[in-house]
Design a protein around this motif. Structure first.
Motif, PDB file in Angstrom:
ATOM      1  N   SER A   1      20.697   6.392  29.434  1.00 22.19           N
ATOM      2  CA  SER A   1      21.206   7.608  28.793  1.00 22.19           C
ATOM      3  C   SER A   1      20.885   7.661  27.303  1.00 22.19           C
ATOM      4  O   SER A   1      20.621   8.739  26.759  1.00 22.19           O
ATOM      5  CB  SER A   1      22.720   7.722  29.013  1.00 22.19           C
ATOM      6  N   TYR A   2      20.868   6.506  26.633  1.00 22.03           N
ATOM      7  CA  TYR A   2      20.543   6.482  25.193  1.00 22.03           C
ATOM      8  C   TYR A   2      19.084   6.904  24.975  1.00 22.03           C
ATOM      9  O   TYR A   2      18.782   7.733  24.118  1.00 22.03           O
ATOM     10  CB  TYR A   2      20.773   5.081  24.627  1.00 22.03           C
ATOM     11  N   GLY A   3      18.194   6.308  25.747  1.00 20.91           N
ATOM     12  CA  GLY A   3      16.788   6.662  25.623  1.00 20.91           C
ATOM     13  C   GLY A   3      16.514   8.080  26.047  1.00 20.91           C
ATOM     14  O   GLY A   3      15.638   8.750  25.486  1.00 20.91           O
TER      15      GLY A   3
ATOM     16  N   VAL B   1      23.948  13.932  20.200  1.00 17.04           N
ATOM     17  CA  VAL B   1      24.422  13.230  21.393  1.00 17.04           C
ATOM     18  C   VAL B   1      24.076  11.742  21.307  1.00 17.04           C
ATOM     19  O   VAL B   1      24.900  10.876  21.616  1.00 17.04           O
ATOM     20  CB  VAL B   1      23.822  13.852  22.672  1.00 17.04           C
ATOM     21  N   PHE B   2      22.857  11.445  20.867  1.00 19.80           N
ATOM     22  CA  PHE B   2      22.424  10.054  20.724  1.00 19.80           C
ATOM     23  C   PHE B   2      23.304   9.308  19.722  1.00 19.80           C
ATOM     24  O   PHE B   2      23.718   8.167  19.963  1.00 19.80           O
ATOM     25  CB  PHE B   2      20.964  10.017  20.270  1.00 19.80           C
ATOM     26  N   ILE B   3      23.623   9.960  18.603  1.00 24.27           N
ATOM     27  CA  ILE B   3      24.474   9.339  17.583  1.00 24.27           C
ATOM     28  C   ILE B   3      25.876   9.080  18.130  1.00 24.27           C
ATOM     29  O   ILE B   3      26.465   8.011  17.897  1.00 24.27           O
ATOM     30  CB  ILE B   3      24.535  10.222  16.322  1.00 24.27           C
TER      31      ILE B   3
ATOM     32  N   LEU C   1      30.054   5.332  20.133  1.00 30.84           N
ATOM     33  CA  LEU C   1      30.925   4.832  21.192  1.00 30.84           C
ATOM     34  C   LEU C   1      30.549   3.403  21.589  1.00 30.84           C
ATOM     35  O   LEU C   1      31.407   2.585  21.912  1.00 30.84           O
ATOM     36  CB  LEU C   1      30.851   5.756  22.413  1.00 30.84           C
ATOM     37  N   LEU C   2      29.229   3.128  21.543  1.00 34.16           N
ATOM     38  CA  LEU C   2      28.758   1.793  21.905  1.00 34.16           C
ATOM     39  C   LEU C   2      29.275   0.751  20.918  1.00 34.16           C
ATOM     40  O   LEU C   2      29.671  -0.356  21.304  1.00 34.16           O
ATOM     41  CB  LEU C   2      27.227   1.777  21.937  1.00 34.16           C
ATOM     42  N   LYS C   3      29.276   1.100  19.646  1.00 36.92           N
ATOM     43  CA  LYS C   3      29.754   0.178  18.614  1.00 36.92           C
ATOM     44  C   LYS C   3      31.273   0.014  18.671  1.00 36.92           C
ATOM     45  O   LYS C   3      31.800  -1.086  18.518  1.00 36.92           O
ATOM     46  CB  LYS C   3      29.342   0.693  17.231  1.00 36.92           C
ATOM     47  N   LYS C   4      31.963   1.137  18.895  1.00 38.98           N
ATOM     48  CA  LYS C   4      33.424   1.117  18.841  1.00 38.98           C
ATOM     49  C   LYS C   4      34.036   0.578  20.133  1.00 38.98           C
ATOM     50  O   LYS C   4      35.066  -0.102  20.113  1.00 38.98           O
ATOM     51  CB  LYS C   4      33.956   2.530  18.563  1.00 38.98           C
TER      52      LYS C   4
END
Length: 272
Positions: A131-133, A193-195, A200-203
């Motif tokens: 989803s990130y890519g 959306v990517f940001i 969310l990935l970091k938090k």
């Protein structure tokens, strides 16, 4: 004279190699795929320890080929009036005409077959990483629409506007020169959306499987609903509603339901 920024596409052909035109559209799609796969692999490597990187790499060719085929097939099926008259255009991918909804559907089906049936492993951790890519790749690939002078909106006289040559204008807007750069709006939204996904990935690095993918799908669909309302090149309308808008609404609702279900399962301590 008020300040304004006018976007104007150069020639659709970037250069020529041995008599073959290399178009900007193809270049942007290629760059979107390369950066998308690069981001997917590195996100998976750093944050998704339950993703087998060898299996992920083996899946990439499947993902590229099937997503492109399904994206094109989806678009062609929704434009049968045109392609039934000009069947040779079905294979003219460089002229534009692929659907992100078709690509997502095809990619998800390919992932289900590959991970669940062939590799006997869970699909959702891989869908999360992809989803990130996907978000970043879409942001880059949308610029192919700019060079092809497609995916633009209704006429606009805002400070930021897009010049469209007469040959690419719809008949009802033939006397208008400037339009909303809908491709740019969507590209910027995809970056947003990517940001959000990265935040969310970091938090919440230990979030349940499926959260990233369905968050991506929900956010993208939400933005696409508003952008689609101003576009003038919808390939099929249902009772004056663009099919892309209807599909986006369905994807948004399905994603929200999936996120609620995943959250419920996680609170109950069930396997996700």
């Amino acid at each position: 004279m008020p300040f304004s920024i006018v976007l104007k596409a150069p020639s659709a052909v970037a250069f020529n190699i041995f008599g073959f035109d290399i178009r900007y559209y193809g270049i942007m799609l290629f760059l979107g795929m390369v950066f998308g796969l690069f981001v997917t692999y590195n996100i998976a490597k750093k944050y998704y320890k339950n993703v087998n990187l060898d299996i992920l790499l083996d899946f990439f060719p499947w993902l590229i080929v099937i997503s492109l085929i399904s994206a094109r097939l989806y678009y062609v099926l929704l434009s049968l009036d045109f392609y039934s008259k000009y069947p040779s255009e079905i294979f003219a991918l460089w002229h534009g005409g692929i659907s992100i909804h078709g690509a997502i559907l095809g990619g998800f089906i390919a992932g289900f077959v590959y991970f669940k049936i062939i590799k006997k492993t869970s699909l959702m951790p891989y869908a999360d990483a992809v989803s990130y890519g996907l978000a970043l790749g879409q942001a880059i690939g949308r610029w192919g629409n700019f060079f092809n002078q497609e995916a633009f909106g209704i006429p606009s006289d805002l400070p930021l506007k897009l010049y469209i040559e007469p040959v690419f204008r719809p008949n009802q807007f033939i006397n208008y020169e400037y339009f909303h750069p809908a491709f740019l709006y969507e590209s910027l939204w995809d970056i947003f959306v990517f940001i959000i996904l990265c935040f969310l990935l970091k938090k919440y690095p230990a979030k349940p499987n499926g959260v990233a993918f369905f968050t991506y799908l929900a956010l993208y669909s939400f933005g696409r609903i508003f952008i689609e309302k101003i576009r003038v090149d919808s390939v099929l309308d249902v009772n004056n509603w663009p099919i892309a808008l209807l599909i986006s609404v369905l994807c948004l609702l399905a994603s929200l339901i999936a996120l609620i279900f995943i959250t419920y399962k996680n609170k109950k301590g069930l396997k996700t």
